[in-house]
Scaffold this motif. Structure first.
Motif, PDB file in Angstrom:
ATOM      1  N   PHE A 128       0.827  -1.207   0.000  1.00 22.11           N
ATOM      2  CA  PHE A 128       0.000   0.000   0.000  1.00 22.11           C
ATOM      3  C   PHE A 128       0.863   1.259   0.000  1.00 22.11           C
ATOM      4  O   PHE A 128       0.517   2.256  -0.640  1.00 22.11           O
ATOM      5  CB  PHE A 128      -0.957  -0.007   1.206  1.00 22.11           C
ATOM      6  N   ALA A 129       1.971   1.229   0.718  1.00 23.40           N
ATOM      7  CA  ALA A 129       2.810   2.432   0.807  1.00 23.40           C
ATOM      8  C   ALA A 129       3.614   2.651  -0.470  1.00 23.40           C
ATOM      9  O   ALA A 129       3.647   3.765  -1.012  1.00 23.40           O
ATOM     10  CB  ALA A 129       3.747   2.307   2.009  1.00 23.40           C
ATOM     11  N   ASP A 134      -0.656   4.700  -1.300  1.00 28.52           N
ATOM     12  CA  ASP A 134      -1.692   5.107  -0.356  1.00 28.52           C
ATOM     13  C   ASP A 134      -1.440   4.376   0.964  1.00 28.52           C
ATOM     14  O   ASP A 134      -2.071   3.353   1.245  1.00 28.52           O
ATOM     15  CB  ASP A 134      -3.066   4.730  -0.946  1.00 28.52           C
ATOM     16  N   PRO A 135      -0.496   4.872   1.777  1.00 27.13           N
ATOM     17  CA  PRO A 135      -0.111   4.128   2.981  1.00 27.13           C
ATOM     18  C   PRO A 135      -1.288   3.868   3.913  1.00 27.13           C
ATOM     19  O   PRO A 135      -2.199   4.693   4.029  1.00 27.13           O
ATOM     20  CB  PRO A 135       0.903   5.068   3.653  1.00 27.13           C
ATOM     21  N   ALA A 139      -6.614   4.095  13.202  1.00 28.44           N
ATOM     22  CA  ALA A 139      -7.846   4.776  13.588  1.00 28.44           C
ATOM     23  C   ALA A 139      -7.635   6.241  13.914  1.00 28.44           C
ATOM     24  O   ALA A 139      -8.581   7.023  13.934  1.00 28.44           O
ATOM     25  CB  ALA A 139      -8.460   4.063  14.794  1.00 28.44           C
ATOM     26  N   PHE A 140      -6.373   6.628  14.165  1.00 27.41           N
ATOM     27  CA  PHE A 140      -6.084   8.019  14.507  1.00 27.41           C
ATOM     28  C   PHE A 140      -5.571   8.802  13.308  1.00 27.41           C
ATOM     29  O   PHE A 140      -5.143   9.950  13.434  1.00 27.41           O
ATOM     30  CB  PHE A 140      -5.039   8.067  15.636  1.00 27.41           C
ATOM     31  N   GLY A 141      -5.576   8.168  12.132  1.00 25.70           N
ATOM     32  CA  GLY A 141      -5.115   8.842  10.928  1.00 25.70           C
ATOM     33  C   GLY A 141      -3.615   8.815  10.749  1.00 25.70           C
ATOM     34  O   GLY A 141      -3.083   9.474   9.858  1.00 25.70           O
ATOM     35  N   ASN A 142      -2.917   8.061  11.595  1.00 29.01           N
ATOM     36  CA  ASN A 142      -1.461   7.969  11.476  1.00 29.01           C
ATOM     37  C   ASN A 142      -1.069   6.825  10.551  1.00 29.01           C
ATOM     38  O   ASN A 142      -1.721   5.780  10.541  1.00 29.01           O
ATOM     39  CB  ASN A 142      -0.837   7.721  12.858  1.00 29.01           C
ATOM     40  N   GLU A 143       0.016   7.037   9.796  1.00 32.80           N
ATOM     41  CA  GLU A 143       0.483   5.991   8.893  1.00 32.80           C
ATOM     42  C   GLU A 143       0.996   4.795   9.691  1.00 32.80           C
ATOM     43  O   GLU A 143       1.732   4.969  10.677  1.00 32.80           O
ATOM     44  CB  GLU A 143       1.590   6.538   7.991  1.00 32.80           C
ATOM     45  N   VAL A 144       0.598   3.629   9.259  1.00 29.09           N
ATOM     46  CA  VAL A 144       1.061   2.403   9.931  1.00 29.09           C
ATOM     47  C   VAL A 144       2.329   1.933   9.224  1.00 29.09           C
ATOM     48  O   VAL A 144       2.286   1.586   8.041  1.00 29.09           O
ATOM     49  CB  VAL A 144      -0.021   1.299   9.880  1.00 29.09           C
ATOM     50  N   VAL A 145       3.446   1.961   9.923  1.00 29.03           N
ATOM     51  CA  VAL A 145       4.708   1.555   9.310  1.00 29.03           C
ATOM     52  C   VAL A 145       5.283   0.304   9.972  1.00 29.03           C
ATOM     53  O   VAL A 145       6.188  -0.332   9.422  1.00 29.03           O
ATOM     54  CB  VAL A 145       5.758   2.688   9.380  1.00 29.03           C
ATOM     55  N   SER A 146       4.761  -0.042  11.129  1.00 30.68           N
ATOM     56  CA  SER A 146       5.335  -1.143  11.876  1.00 30.68           C
ATOM     57  C   SER A 146       4.465  -2.384  11.817  1.00 30.68           C
ATOM     58  O   SER A 146       3.268  -2.343  12.153  1.00 30.68           O
ATOM     59  CB  SER A 146       5.518  -0.709  13.347  1.00 30.68           C
ATOM     60  N   ARG A 228      -8.040   4.247  -4.062  1.00 29.24           N
ATOM     61  CA  ARG A 228      -7.263   3.375  -4.947  1.00 29.24           C
ATOM     62  C   ARG A 228      -7.330   1.959  -4.404  1.00 29.24           C
ATOM     63  O   ARG A 228      -7.499   1.743  -3.208  1.00 29.24           O
ATOM     64  CB  ARG A 228      -5.794   3.814  -4.974  1.00 29.24           C
ATOM     65  N   TYR A 229      -7.151   1.026  -5.296  1.00 26.72           N
ATOM     66  CA  TYR A 229      -7.151  -0.385  -4.917  1.00 26.72           C
ATOM     67  C   TYR A 229      -8.428  -0.734  -4.143  1.00 26.72           C
ATOM     68  O   TYR A 229      -8.417  -1.229  -3.024  1.00 26.72           O
ATOM     69  CB  TYR A 229      -5.915  -0.723  -4.078  1.00 26.72           C
ATOM     70  N   LYS A 230      -9.575  -0.400  -4.775  1.00 28.35           N
ATOM     71  CA  LYS A 230     -10.885  -0.769  -4.219  1.00 28.35           C
ATOM     72  C   LYS A 230     -11.531  -1.752  -5.186  1.00 28.35           C
ATOM     73  O   LYS A 230     -11.175  -1.819  -6.363  1.00 28.35           O
ATOM     74  CB  LYS A 230     -11.758   0.474  -4.087  1.00 28.35           C
ATOM     75  N   PHE A 231     -12.551  -2.466  -4.702  1.00 28.55           N
ATOM     76  CA  PHE A 231     -13.154  -3.527  -5.506  1.00 28.55           C
ATOM     77  C   PHE A 231     -14.676  -3.370  -5.584  1.00 28.55           C
ATOM     78  O   PHE A 231     -15.324  -3.110  -4.567  1.00 28.55           O
ATOM     79  CB  PHE A 231     -12.816  -4.887  -4.915  1.00 28.55           C
ATOM     80  N   GLY A 232     -15.193  -3.569  -6.798  1.00 24.29           N
ATOM     81  CA  GLY A 232     -16.627  -3.410  -7.014  1.00 24.29           C
ATOM     82  C   GLY A 232     -17.465  -4.522  -6.423  1.00 24.29           C
ATOM     83  O   GLY A 232     -18.678  -4.367  -6.256  1.00 24.29           O
ATOM     84  N   THR A 233     -16.859  -5.650  -6.108  1.00 16.52           N
ATOM     85  CA  THR A 233     -17.658  -6.776  -5.612  1.00 16.52           C
ATOM     86  C   THR A 233     -17.726  -6.820  -4.092  1.00 16.52           C
ATOM     87  O   THR A 233     -18.259  -7.768  -3.526  1.00 16.52           O
ATOM     88  CB  THR A 233     -17.087  -8.115  -6.120  1.00 16.52           C
TER      89      THR A 233
END
Lengths: 305, 322
Positions: A128-129, A134-135, A139-146, A228-233
């Motif tokens: 994703f990153a 789109d990293p 829940a707090f809007g922070n990028e998850v890197v770990s 980005r990277y979303k699915f219609g199904t």
């Protein structure tokens, strides 16, 4: 004693003559369907990237026939149209999927995590990153890197104690330490991607057709984060609900009528089994099929424009 | 001792929990051909009631599934079909310490009925109106000769989780949109299958209406807060009230529905719980507000009575002038 043994032996060989069959085979997705133009956020240069993680969930079914008359692409025959603006039901004999939507612990990833595509936390986070651009956010809007942080969130959310309890993690060992290889696709010598599929307990009809499609993710140049990277199904309005403390969202869930009304979900960029690749299952009966199952290879090689 | 206990234990047969057939009412009935109601009728309660077909069902005597059928002739446009079984979807507040004041009125769990709505082309209906309820299932043969049962019911009811094929529970209205573009000039059948009969009187009263156009915007046009209010007073119709055919509870719930739909539920509940001349809620008489409920009997509030008003359900105005 001998008679008891004979009785058990006979009992185990009883053929119920069920009118169903398990249909298994090999699925091939061309490399082109797993290729996207990726923009390097630092250099600004774009490049073509082929990656099995661009292969969305694949839906396969058995149908009475396949036609191109109703849409601009190969599509299963439909039953009567009962209401205006609602296409006819295809009345499939059965079906299955290669990959399904799973929830990968963050609301940001709802409807964005098919099973059988990601090996582990790092694989998903880096995809994703670095590839989607789109990293993942928590829940707090922070990028998850770990990966460790993500694992802690997952364990807390699902109240679990092991990675193998999450279906979206493919490269993992079970509770006995035995390796579980859940990755669906491997690249073959042609550069295409292959996976095994199983359609369980299909109501058997001689000459039925195997047809299906791949739900391709939305383009990466969509421009809007979390689009980005979303699915219609995937149905983003439904699924398991999470409303602990200040959380209030649903996990998303696979739509329930994908094989009955595929026309509702197939759009430009998706890939279908073309007319030339439709498989006809020609054994006379389910019993014949079970006794001598053919080698089936399904190619999803026709792109919907 | 055990013997005596056994005798007493067997004394209650549980008949109260089994609905019975009431003389003078039908278990399977035909409501005839309905004329779709103009959307203009939505604007006033009286005009809306004139467009509604009110009826009452009981348990069928012939051990059949109960229900009612009606029909309408389509002109190729869209219609909204609404059915509202008695009485009111109501969750009584039972918290002693901090009750929700607007839901404090005691619910009657035995006065609610449930009807399941389906609509389709009359040609596809398998029942015999007035004799036997049916469904809209038809046989379809695909190109390989496989037989499939197709449900041609066009009334799509969506459940809380988004699944189609759902039905509402007791006392809750059901409604759906019927697009008749494919079959102009054809007759459609509305089938109402009895799912649950009220145990208090074994009679299930309901209102049914076919409204021209989409289901969208109906609540706004009728200026009501809920689908429950689109068809008013189904548990005690104006005719029944005029003929004094409503019992106290039915009258009370018709009044409560009226209060709920006119947004003065808080006054109704307050007055019902504290029916006293000293209670300001029971002593208002503005518009339609002004009533008191004393020992299950609906009465007009003292202030309204002094102004010459009576509790008159027949015109659905609790404070109408005498």
């Amino acid at each position: 004693m001998l008679s008891l043994f004979l009785l058990i032996s006979v009992g185990c060989s009883y053929d119920e003559q069920l009118p169903q069959a398990n249909i298994s085979g090999t699925l091939i997705i061309p490399a082109e369907a797993a290729t996207r133009t990726v923009l390097d956020p630092i250099t600004g240069e774009s490049s073509e990237v082929t990656d099995s993680r661009f292969i969305g969930p694949v839906y396969l079914g058995a149908f009475p026939s396949v036609t191109e008359l109703d849409y601009g692409y190969a599509h299963p025959e439909m039953g009567p149209v009962i209401q205006a603006d609602i296409e006819g039901n295809t009345y499939p004999y059965g079906g299955g999927s290669v990959g399904r939507f799973d929830f990968a612990c963050f609301e940001y990833l709802a409807c964005r995590t098919p099973t059988g595509r990601f090996t582990d936390y790092d694989d998903l986070l880096s995809f994703f990153a670095d590839v989607v651009g789109d990293p993942v956010q928590d829940a707090f809007g922070n990028e998850v890197v770990s990966a460790g942080y993500m694992q802690a969130v997952c364990y807390d959310l699902f109240e679990i104690t092991a990675d193998y309890e999450m279906e979206w993690i493919s490269d993992v060992s079970d509770y006995q330490g035995e390796k579980l290889d859940r990755l669906d696709f491997v690249q073959n010598s042609d550069g295409d991607f292959e996976a095994q599929f199983d359609l369980w307990r299909v109501n058997y009809a001689p000459d039925m057709k195997i047809w299906g499609w791949m739900d391709a993710p939305t383009d990466l140049d969509f421009g809007v984060a979390n689009q980005r990277y979303k699915f219609g199904t995937c149905n983003e309005q439904n699924g398991q609900q999470n409303n602990e403390y200040n959380n209030d969202f649903v996990y998303g869930v696979t739509q329930i009528d994908l094989l009955n009304f595929p026309g509702r979900y197939i759009g430009g960029g998706d890939w279908v089994v073309g007319m030339d690749d439709v498989i006809t299952v020609d054994a006379e009966t389910a019993e014949d099929y079970r006794a001598n199952p053919p080698e089936i290879t399904v190619r999803i090689a026709s792109k919907v424009e | 001792m055990l013997f005596l206990l056994t005798i007493f234990a067997c004394g209650h047969a549980g008949d109260d929990y089994v609905p019975k057939s009431v003389e003078g009412y039908e278990g399977v009935s035909v409501l005839g051909e309905l004329t779709p109601m103009s959307r203009d009728n939505l604007l006033s309660t009286t005009a809306r009631q004139e467009g509604v077909t009110y009826a009452t069902l009981t348990l069928p005597r012939e051990q059949l599934f109960g229900g009612a059928t009606a029909s309408f002739v389509a002109d190729g446009s869209t219609y909204c079909v609404v059915v509202d079984p008695e009485a009111v979807t109501w969750n009584q507040s039972v918290d002693f310490e901090a009750p929700s004041e607007t839901y404090i009125f005691k619910d009657n769990t035995s006065d609610d009925g449930d009807l399941d709505l389906s609509v389709g082309l009359s040609a596809n209906y398998t029942g015999t109106p007035g004799y036997q309820m049916g469904n809209f299932e038809q046989a379809y043969e695909d190109s390989l000769g496989a037989q499939v049962t197709v449900n041609t019911n066009e009334c799509v009811l969506v459940g809380s989780l988004g699944q189609v094929g759902a039905h509402a529970g007791r006392a809750t209205p059901e409604f759906c949109e019927i697009d008749t573009t494919l079959h102009p000039g054809r007759e459609y059948t509305i089938a109402l299958d009895t799912w649950s009969l009220p145990l208090d009187d074994d009679l299930l009263s309901f209102g049914l209406v076919v409204i021209e156009g989409s289901c969208e915007g109906i609540q706004d046009q009728a200026n009501v807060p809920d689908w429950e209010c689109v068809i008013p007073a189904e548990s005690c119709t104006p005719e029944e009230a005029a003929a004094d055919n409503c019992n106290a509870r039915e009258s009370s719930f018709a009044a409560m529905e009226l209060a709920y739909c006119n947004q003065f539920q808080h006054l109704f509940c307050d007055c019902a719980i504290n029916p006293s001349a000293d209670n300001p809620s029971c002593n208002t008489c503005e518009g339609t507000v002004g009533f008191a409920l004393v020992e299950d009997q609906l009465t007009v509030s003292p202030v309204c009575a002094a102004d010459g008003y009576v509790a008159d359900l027949s015109v659905l105005n609790l404070c109408s002038a005498d």
